[in-house]
Design a protein around this motif. Structure first.
Motif, PDB file in Angstrom:
ATOM      1  N   UNK A  21       0.844  -1.203   0.000  1.00 26.65           N
ATOM      2  CA  UNK A  21       0.000   0.000   0.000  1.00 26.65           C
ATOM      3  C   UNK A  21       0.880   1.255   0.000  1.00 26.65           C
ATOM      4  N   UNK A  22       1.949   1.218   0.791  1.00 30.23           N
ATOM      5  CA  UNK A  22       2.891   2.340   0.834  1.00 30.23           C
ATOM      6  C   UNK A  22       3.473   2.618  -0.557  1.00 30.23           C
ATOM      7  N   UNK A  23       3.701   1.574  -1.335  1.00 32.41           N
ATOM      8  CA  UNK A  23       4.237   1.718  -2.687  1.00 32.41           C
ATOM      9  C   UNK A  23       3.156   2.097  -3.705  1.00 32.41           C
ATOM     10  N   UNK A  24       1.888   2.099  -3.269  1.00 30.14           N
ATOM     11  CA  UNK A  24       0.789   2.463  -4.157  1.00 30.14           C
ATOM     12  C   UNK A  24       0.425   1.368  -5.144  1.00 30.14           C
ATOM     13  N   UNK A  25       0.693   0.134  -4.779  1.00 25.77           N
ATOM     14  CA  UNK A  25       0.466  -1.003  -5.669  1.00 25.77           C
ATOM     15  C   UNK A  25      -0.817  -1.745  -5.324  1.00 25.77           C
ATOM     16  N   UNK A  26      -1.416  -2.339  -6.346  1.00 28.88           N
ATOM     17  CA  UNK A  26      -2.470  -3.334  -6.165  1.00 28.88           C
ATOM     18  C   UNK A  26      -1.760  -4.677  -6.011  1.00 28.88           C
ATOM     19  N   UNK A  27      -2.485  -5.694  -5.589  1.00 27.44           N
ATOM     20  CA  UNK A  27      -1.873  -7.020  -5.412  1.00 27.44           C
ATOM     21  C   UNK A  27      -1.207  -7.508  -6.699  1.00 27.44           C
ATOM     22  N   UNK A  28      -1.858  -7.310  -7.821  1.00 24.47           N
ATOM     23  CA  UNK A  28      -1.302  -7.789  -9.090  1.00 24.47           C
ATOM     24  C   UNK A  28       0.000  -7.064  -9.415  1.00 24.47           C
ATOM     25  N   UNK A  29       0.103  -5.785  -9.051  1.00 22.24           N
ATOM     26  CA  UNK A  29       1.344  -5.034  -9.270  1.00 22.24           C
ATOM     27  C   UNK A  29       2.482  -5.642  -8.447  1.00 22.24           C
ATOM     28  N   UNK A  30       2.187  -5.946  -7.198  1.00 22.59           N
ATOM     29  CA  UNK A  30       3.204  -6.534  -6.321  1.00 22.59           C
ATOM     30  C   UNK A  30       3.593  -7.925  -6.819  1.00 22.59           C
ATOM     31  N   UNK A  31       2.616  -8.712  -7.235  1.00 19.76           N
ATOM     32  CA  UNK A  31       2.902 -10.053  -7.764  1.00 19.76           C
ATOM     33  C   UNK A  31       3.797  -9.954  -9.000  1.00 19.76           C
ATOM     34  N   UNK A  32       3.474  -9.031  -9.888  1.00 19.13           N
ATOM     35  CA  UNK A  32       4.289  -8.855 -11.094  1.00 19.13           C
ATOM     36  C   UNK A  32       5.691  -8.384 -10.750  1.00 19.13           C
ATOM     37  N   UNK A  33       5.821  -7.447  -9.825  1.00 23.56           N
ATOM     38  CA  UNK A  33       7.136  -6.942  -9.428  1.00 23.56           C
ATOM     39  C   UNK A  33       7.988  -8.056  -8.822  1.00 23.56           C
ATOM     40  N   UNK A  34       7.346  -8.975  -8.125  1.00 25.17           N
ATOM     41  CA  UNK A  34       8.049 -10.096  -7.495  1.00 25.17           C
ATOM     42  C   UNK A  34       8.214 -11.286  -8.438  1.00 25.17           C
ATOM     43  N   UNK A  35       7.662 -11.158  -9.642  1.00 27.67           N
ATOM     44  CA  UNK A  35       7.690 -12.249 -10.618  1.00 27.67           C
ATOM     45  C   UNK A  35       7.055 -13.515 -10.048  1.00 27.67           C
ATOM     46  N   UNK A  55       9.831 -15.887  -0.641  1.00 30.30           N
ATOM     47  CA  UNK A  55      10.122 -14.787   0.277  1.00 30.30           C
ATOM     48  C   UNK A  55      11.238 -13.908  -0.290  1.00 30.30           C
ATOM     49  N   UNK A  56      12.244 -14.508  -0.898  1.00 29.60           N
ATOM     50  CA  UNK A  56      13.342 -13.741  -1.497  1.00 29.60           C
ATOM     51  C   UNK A  56      12.821 -12.829  -2.602  1.00 29.60           C
ATOM     52  N   UNK A  57      11.898 -13.304  -3.391  1.00 27.10           N
ATOM     53  CA  UNK A  57      11.321 -12.490  -4.466  1.00 27.10           C
ATOM     54  C   UNK A  57      10.480 -11.346  -3.893  1.00 27.10           C
ATOM     55  N   UNK A  58       9.763 -11.629  -2.823  1.00 26.52           N
ATOM     56  CA  UNK A  58       8.963 -10.599  -2.149  1.00 26.52           C
ATOM     57  C   UNK A  58       9.892  -9.501  -1.610  1.00 26.52           C
ATOM     58  N   UNK A  59      10.967  -9.910  -0.961  1.00 30.66           N
ATOM     59  CA  UNK A  59      11.927  -8.951  -0.403  1.00 30.66           C
ATOM     60  C   UNK A  59      12.476  -8.026  -1.491  1.00 30.66           C
ATOM     61  N   UNK A  60      12.866  -8.607  -2.568  1.00 33.99           N
ATOM     62  CA  UNK A  60      13.449  -7.811  -3.651  1.00 33.99           C
ATOM     63  C   UNK A  60      12.425  -6.827  -4.210  1.00 33.99           C
ATOM     64  N   UNK A  61      11.212  -7.300  -4.455  1.00 38.28           N
ATOM     65  CA  UNK A  61      10.168  -6.443  -5.026  1.00 38.28           C
ATOM     66  C   UNK A  61       9.808  -5.294  -4.086  1.00 38.28           C
ATOM     67  N   UNK A  94      19.143  -4.301  -2.281  1.00 37.05           N
ATOM     68  CA  UNK A  94      18.676  -5.186  -3.344  1.00 37.05           C
ATOM     69  C   UNK A  94      19.476  -4.851  -4.594  1.00 37.05           C
ATOM     70  N   UNK A  95      20.038  -5.849  -5.252  1.00 37.89           N
ATOM     71  CA  UNK A  95      20.882  -5.574  -6.402  1.00 37.89           C
ATOM     72  C   UNK A  95      20.082  -5.077  -7.597  1.00 37.89           C
TER      73      UNK A  95
END
Length: 146
Positions: A21-35, A55-61, A94-95
Motif C-alpha cells: 500500500x505504501x508503494x501504491x500497488x495493487x496485489x497484481x502489481x506486487x505479484x508482477x514486481x516479485x515475478x 520470500x526472497x522475491x517478495x523482499x526484492x520487489x 537489493x541488487x
C-alpha cells in the motif's frame, strides 16, 4: 527455515500489505514486481507459508533487505529496508543492474540452500561468483559490485 507460528506469519502478511500500500500497488502489481503468480503472492498476504525463494522475491520487489521475511518469521517486529542501518548494521541493498538475473539466481540458490547466511556474507559471495563467471566468459556485463 523453522516453521513460524501463526502470529508471526500473520505479522509478515500485515507488513507485506502495509508495504504494498505504501508503494501504491495493487496485489497484481506486487505479484508482477516479485515475478510471482497472483495465487502465490496472495498466499503471502493471507499469512500462509510459501517457499523460501518466494520470500526472497517478495523482499526484492518490496525493497527489503535479503532475509527480512525470515527475520520477521523468527520474531523481528519490522522488515528491514535494503540499505537501511539498524543496530549499527547496514542491510545489503537489493541488487540492480544488467546482471540482475545472474545475481538473483545466485542469491536464490544461496537462500534456498543456506538461509542462515548473513546478508553481507551472501552479497560478498554473490559478487565473487559473478566476477568469476565474467572472468571465464560465462556471463558478460558490467562490474559485479553490488
Amino acid at each position: 527455515m523453522a516453521t513460524p507460528d501463526n502470529d508471526r506469519q500473520q505479522r509478515l502478511a500485515d507488513l507485506v500489505i502495509q508495504r504494498r500500500i505504501q508503494l501504491g500497488w495493487h496485489k497484481i502489481d506486487a505479484a508482477n514486481a516479485a515475478e510471482l503468480t497472483i495465487t502465490t503472492y496472495a498466499r503471502v498476504e493471507k499469512g500462509l507459508p510459501v517457499r523460501d525463494v518466494t520470500y526472497a522475491k517478495i523482499e526484492r520487489a518490496l525493497g527489503w533487505a535479503p532475509g527480512a521475511c525470515d527475520a520477521v518469521l523468527q520474531g523481528a517486529n519490522e522488515a528491514q529496508l535494503a540499505g537501511e542501518v539498524a543496530d549499527g548494521v547496514r542491510y545489503a541493498p537489493a541488487p540492480l543492474g544488467q546482471d540482475d538475473d545472474a545475481r538473483q539466481a545466485v542469491q536464490d540458490a544461496y537462500i534456498a540452500t543456506r538461509p542462515e547466511t548473513p546478508a553481507g556474507e551472501m552479497a560478498e559471495m554473490t559478487t565473487a561468483i559473478l566476477v568469476e563467471l565474467r572472468k571465464r566468459g560465462i556471463i558478460g556485463g558490467r562490474d559485479a559490485s553490488p
